[in-house]
Write a protein that holds these residues in place. Structure first.
Motif, PDB file in Angstrom:
ATOM      1  N   THR A  55     -19.806  -0.646 -14.935  1.00  0.00           N
ATOM      2  CA  THR A  55     -21.182  -1.110 -14.915  1.00  0.00           C
ATOM      3  C   THR A  55     -22.066   0.039 -14.457  1.00  0.00           C
ATOM      4  O   THR A  55     -21.649   0.890 -13.685  1.00  0.00           O
ATOM      5  N   GLY A  56     -23.274   0.043 -14.960  1.00  0.00           N
ATOM      6  CA  GLY A  56     -24.171   1.155 -14.679  1.00  0.00           C
ATOM      7  C   GLY A  56     -24.137   2.140 -15.838  1.00  0.00           C
ATOM      8  O   GLY A  56     -23.728   1.807 -16.952  1.00  0.00           O
ATOM      9  N   THR A  57     -24.562   3.358 -15.575  1.00  0.00           N
ATOM     10  CA  THR A  57     -24.686   4.373 -16.618  1.00  0.00           C
ATOM     11  C   THR A  57     -23.357   5.070 -16.876  1.00  0.00           C
ATOM     12  O   THR A  57     -22.693   5.527 -15.950  1.00  0.00           O
ATOM     13  N   ASN A  58     -22.980   5.146 -18.146  1.00  0.00           N
ATOM     14  CA  ASN A  58     -21.784   5.860 -18.601  1.00  0.00           C
ATOM     15  C   ASN A  58     -22.230   6.957 -19.561  1.00  0.00           C
ATOM     16  O   ASN A  58     -23.070   6.712 -20.429  1.00  0.00           O
ATOM     17  N   THR A  59     -21.664   8.140 -19.421  1.00  0.00           N
ATOM     18  CA  THR A  59     -21.914   9.219 -20.372  1.00  0.00           C
ATOM     19  C   THR A  59     -20.708   9.296 -21.288  1.00  0.00           C
ATOM     20  O   THR A  59     -19.579   9.409 -20.817  1.00  0.00           O
ATOM     21  N   ILE A  60     -20.945   9.214 -22.595  1.00  0.00           N
ATOM     22  CA  ILE A  60     -19.860   9.188 -23.572  1.00  0.00           C
ATOM     23  C   ILE A  60     -20.040  10.342 -24.551  1.00  0.00           C
ATOM     24  O   ILE A  60     -21.130  10.559 -25.087  1.00  0.00           O
ATOM     25  N   THR A  61     -18.968  11.087 -24.761  1.00  0.00           N
ATOM     26  CA  THR A  61     -18.948  12.175 -25.736  1.00  0.00           C
ATOM     27  C   THR A  61     -18.161  11.709 -26.943  1.00  0.00           C
ATOM     28  O   THR A  61     -17.080  11.147 -26.809  1.00  0.00           O
ATOM     29  N   VAL A  62     -18.705  11.947 -28.126  1.00  0.00           N
ATOM     30  CA  VAL A  62     -18.100  11.535 -29.391  1.00  0.00           C
ATOM     31  C   VAL A  62     -17.767  12.788 -30.180  1.00  0.00           C
ATOM     32  O   VAL A  62     -18.609  13.675 -30.340  1.00  0.00           O
ATOM     33  N   ALA A  63     -16.526  12.872 -30.684  1.00  0.00           N
ATOM     34  CA  ALA A  63     -16.111  14.001 -31.515  1.00  0.00           C
ATOM     35  C   ALA A  63     -15.422  13.467 -32.767  1.00  0.00           C
ATOM     36  O   ALA A  63     -14.596  12.559 -32.683  1.00  0.00           O
ATOM     37  N   VAL A  64     -15.791  14.013 -33.921  1.00  0.00           N
ATOM     38  CA  VAL A  64     -15.199  13.617 -35.190  1.00  0.00           C
ATOM     39  C   VAL A  64     -14.892  14.886 -35.969  1.00  0.00           C
ATOM     40  O   VAL A  64     -15.755  15.758 -36.131  1.00  0.00           O
TER      41      VAL A  64
END
Length: 191
Positions: free
Chosen positions: A50-59
């Motif tokens: 819960t709260g802010t999550n930083t997500i990195t996406v790589a394809v």
């Protein structure tokens, strides 16, 4: 010659070891196959909270004209979009073919895993982006990933957020103790 006590050695070792506990690289949240593409999701922590999550996406091998969107759907049916900002690799070692690091991934077939080819070359996904999302409640969430016209859903359990109080307290106490010990030692030498 300065005499180091067992307490100062213990405090110094704990202070140096604390940042190393985080480890190298981002924790992998999921590897998702969406049609012809492998999507790698990495987070700022090993789980979504819960709260802010930083997500990195790589394809790997994602053509420029193919759009990618990610929505998180919560237990109450709420839908929150993950806004993605492209990442740019500013510097790094040259790849094994003499090109610049940060260009489109080479064609060795394992780009999504970042395996090394040669002494100092690293495969780089052709698409990398990062975004921040605020998840308001715990429970079962789903990530709905759309790459072009292909969609895949992946389940996540969102846990209560916030830093681990025991870890923050222990590392803060260790660092404060090391600073206090250093200040006391310096004052004694001056006197």
């Amino acid at each position: 010659m300065r005499k180091i006590t067992w307490l100062s050695t213990l405090l110094l070792t704990a202070t140096i070891a604390t940042p190393a506990l985080a480890g190298a690289g981002l924790p992998t949240l999921a590897r998702i196959s969406t049609g012809d593409y492998q999507v790698l999701l990495q987070g700022d922590s090993p789980t979504l909270h819960t709260g802010t999550n930083t997500i990195t996406v790589a394809v790997a091998d994602l053509p420029d004209e193919v759009p990618i969107t990610i929505q998180f759907v919560g237990p109450q049916g709420q839908s929150i979009a993950l806004p993605l900002q492209p990442l740019t690799v500013l510097e790094g070692p040259a790849d094994a073919h003499g090109g610049d690091h940060g260009t489109a991934a080479d064609d060795h077939g394992d780009e999504a895993h970042g395996e090394t080819h040669g002494d100092d070359a690293h495969a780089t996904p052709s698409f990398q982006a990062r975004g921040k999302i605020t998840l308001p409640e715990t429970g079962p969430w789903r990530a709905v990933i759309q790459v072009g016209d292909q969609t895949e859903t992946f389940p996540f359990d969102v846990v209560y957020g916030g830093p681990n109080r025991l870890f923050v307290g222990a590392s803060g106490s260790t660092m404060a103790g090391a600073l206090l010990y250093g200040a006391i030692t310096c004052r004694r030498k001056e006197a």
